[in-house]
Design a protein around this motif. Structure first.
Motif, PDB file in Angstrom:
ATOM      1  N   LEU A  57      -6.532  -1.433  -4.919  1.00 58.87           N
ATOM      2  CA  LEU A  57      -5.467  -1.879  -3.724  1.00 58.87           C
ATOM      3  C   LEU A  57      -5.342  -2.283  -2.615  1.00 58.87           C
ATOM      4  O   LEU A  57      -4.490  -3.426  -2.670  1.00 58.87           O
ATOM      5  CB  LEU A  57      -5.542  -0.278  -2.638  1.00 58.87           C
ATOM      6  CG  LEU A  57      -5.959   1.630  -3.605  1.00 58.87           C
ATOM      7  CD1 LEU A  57      -5.862   2.165  -2.330  1.00 58.87           C
ATOM      8  CD2 LEU A  57      -4.441   1.785  -4.818  1.00 58.87           C
ATOM      9  N   GLU A  58      -6.792  -2.583  -1.851  1.00 60.82           N
ATOM     10  CA  GLU A  58      -6.846  -4.129  -1.726  1.00 60.82           C
ATOM     11  C   GLU A  58      -6.392  -5.999  -2.408  1.00 60.82           C
ATOM     12  O   GLU A  58      -5.608  -6.145  -1.860  1.00 60.82           O
ATOM     13  CB  GLU A  58      -7.623  -4.193  -0.823  1.00 60.82           C
ATOM     14  CG  GLU A  58      -8.295  -3.549  -0.032  1.00 60.82           C
ATOM     15  CD  GLU A  58      -7.224  -2.879   1.481  1.00 60.82           C
ATOM     16  OE1 GLU A  58      -6.278  -3.722   1.424  1.00 60.82           O
ATOM     17  OE2 GLU A  58      -7.288  -2.108   2.267  1.00 60.82           O
ATOM     18  N   GLN A  89       2.261   1.659  -3.235  1.00 65.29           N
ATOM     19  CA  GLN A  89       0.788   2.061  -4.191  1.00 65.29           C
ATOM     20  C   GLN A  89       0.733   3.916  -4.178  1.00 65.29           C
ATOM     21  O   GLN A  89       1.180   4.138  -5.040  1.00 65.29           O
ATOM     22  CB  GLN A  89       0.037   1.447  -3.891  1.00 65.29           C
ATOM     23  CG  GLN A  89      -0.846  -0.354  -4.030  1.00 65.29           C
ATOM     24  CD  GLN A  89      -1.505  -0.895  -3.460  1.00 65.29           C
ATOM     25  OE1 GLN A  89      -2.070   0.035  -2.791  1.00 65.29           O
ATOM     26  NE2 GLN A  89      -0.833  -1.821  -4.140  1.00 65.29           N
ATOM     27  N   HIS A 116       1.250  -1.109  -0.370  1.00 63.46           N
ATOM     28  CA  HIS A 116      -0.035  -0.322   0.095  1.00 63.46           C
ATOM     29  C   HIS A 116       0.756   1.473  -0.470  1.00 63.46           C
ATOM     30  O   HIS A 116       0.478   2.478  -0.916  1.00 63.46           O
ATOM     31  CB  HIS A 116      -1.185   0.036   0.883  1.00 63.46           C
ATOM     32  CG  HIS A 116      -2.309  -1.100   1.095  1.00 63.46           C
ATOM     33  ND1 HIS A 116      -2.213  -1.050  -0.064  1.00 63.46           N
ATOM     34  CD2 HIS A 116      -2.156  -2.142   2.094  1.00 63.46           C
ATOM     35  CE1 HIS A 116      -3.938  -1.822   0.097  1.00 63.46           C
ATOM     36  NE2 HIS A 116      -3.456  -2.350   1.141  1.00 63.46           N
TER      37      HIS A 116
END
Length: 376
Positions: free
Chosen positions: A276-277, A198, A195
């Motif tokens: 994202l997850e 990202q 994350h």
């Protein structure tokens, strides 16, 4: 006693923050949060040092798996190992950033009818309620990347935010699963550092998400009277669904509190969070025994642990949409794998180039639509 004029005087824009008492939310969460695992000071220090070390060690693996050059230099963000109370306080700071525009819109709509004393009482009630929610969540979250930390008032966080690793929860789960602590901690760090990478790869993403959250929260909070009516309907629906065993799609509140514009905003945020997850989960799944020796055992036991939740926890998770979050992991992961299977990781990484490249919710469920739109 206040005069009639004072009672009816609108609060100023500077008092928007009083609509939610963030300090009370943090202190309530700290008071109500369940006790963590019983650890001696030496064991606490060992866990903290271990998580810091493994957080650093996970970044090269994230770089190798994702191919994102942003993983080479993460100096504009930081890693913090925290307890449950600190996690809750950090989230009140981020919520204050995310909801500040919506709070101001709410004030504007109520101007002339909301006195300072009424705002203070409302803020205390809302702060206490938020604190209770954060107390529940504080024992569930293993880690969280917070891209909004630097935007909070008087913040000392680095420009790009901070990664929070919740040490007592990580230790608690590794004990519950009876897995090797070093392996489990590295496995968790791989997901959370993804994350962080990202947002480093897509520096525009933080403000894009703030705009979308502002849009959605503005709709939900812009008309307080309507919000209260719809919240009551949501509570009734949740009770009915619990009685029949049906599970809300995104959590009872979000299922019902939406007009067409709200539906569009929720759909977009759902797609972004799924991306994202799901991407972070794909990174975790790409890890083999050469990186995390007991990864197969960890995956199996971690996936099985949700089957024994109690009735109360299931009810709260349904209300807050936490089970919907778990579906985001699987929906997003399927999208990422489908795209990578056709276009490779390099083709998939076009998603980080601009907001226009983010998948829509229909595209999350049918990767071919996104591949066609991107010309891949």
């Amino acid at each position: 006693m206040e005069s009639t004029a004072a009672q009816s005087a609108p609060i100023s824009s500077a008092d928007a923050a009083s609509l939610i008492n963030w300090d009370l939310a943090a202190s309530t969460a700290a008071r109500l949060a369940p006790a963590g695992p019983d650890l001696k000071p030496a064991a606490i220090n060992e866990a903290v040092d271990s998580l810091r070390r493994l957080a650093d060690a996970s970044v090269p693996h994230v770089h190798e798996i994702t191919g994102l050059e942003a993983a080479r230099d993460l100096r504009d963000s930081s890693v913090l190992v925290v307890d449950r109370a600190s996690w809750a306080k950090a989230n009140t700071q981020s919520f204050a950033v995310m909801l500040k525009p919506a709070m101001q819109k709410m004030l504007d709509n109520r101007r002339g009818s909301l006195s300072p004393s009424a705002a203070s009482v409302s803020g205390a009630i809302t702060g206490s309620q938020l604190g209770a929610v954060l107390a529940f969540l504080s024992s569930k979250v293993l880690g969280q990347y917070d891209p909004f930390a630097a935007l909070a008032e008087n913040s000392s966080a680095p420009a790009a935010g901070r990664l929070l690793l919740v040490a007592p929860n990580i230790v608690s789960v590794e004990r519950e699963l009876n897995v090797a602590p070093e392996d489990f901690r590295l496995w968790v760090c791989l997901h959370e550092q993804t994350h962080r990478v990202q947002f480093a790869a897509a520096p525009w993403l933080r403000h894009h998400m703030l705009d979308q959250i502002d849009n959605l929260s503005g709709h939900l909070l812009g008309n307080v009277d309507s919000l209260m009516d719809r919240a009551s309907a949501a509570a009734r629906s949740l009770k009915d669904r619990s009685a029949t065993g049906n599970t809300p799609g995104r959590g009872a509140i979000l299922d019902l509190l939406q007009d067409p514009e709200e539906k569009a905003a929720i759909s977009h945020l759902t797609a972004v969070m799924s991306l994202l997850e799901g991407h972070a989960n794909v990174v975790m799944d790409a890890v083999d025994a050469s990186i995390v020796r007991s990864v197969k055992t960890i995956r199996q036991r971690f996936n099985d642990r949700g089957k024994d939740r109690g009735v109360v926890e299931k009810f709260i998770r349904s209300l807050l949409g936490l089970d919907a979050k778990m579906r985001q992991y699987s929906d997003g992961a399927r999208f990422v794998r489908a795209v990578v299977g056709v276009a490779g990781m390099e083709g998939f990484n076009r998603v980080w180039e601009s907001a226009d490249h983010l998948p829509t919710e229909p595209e999350i469920h049918d990767a071919k639509l996104w591949l066609e739109r991107m010309g891949l």
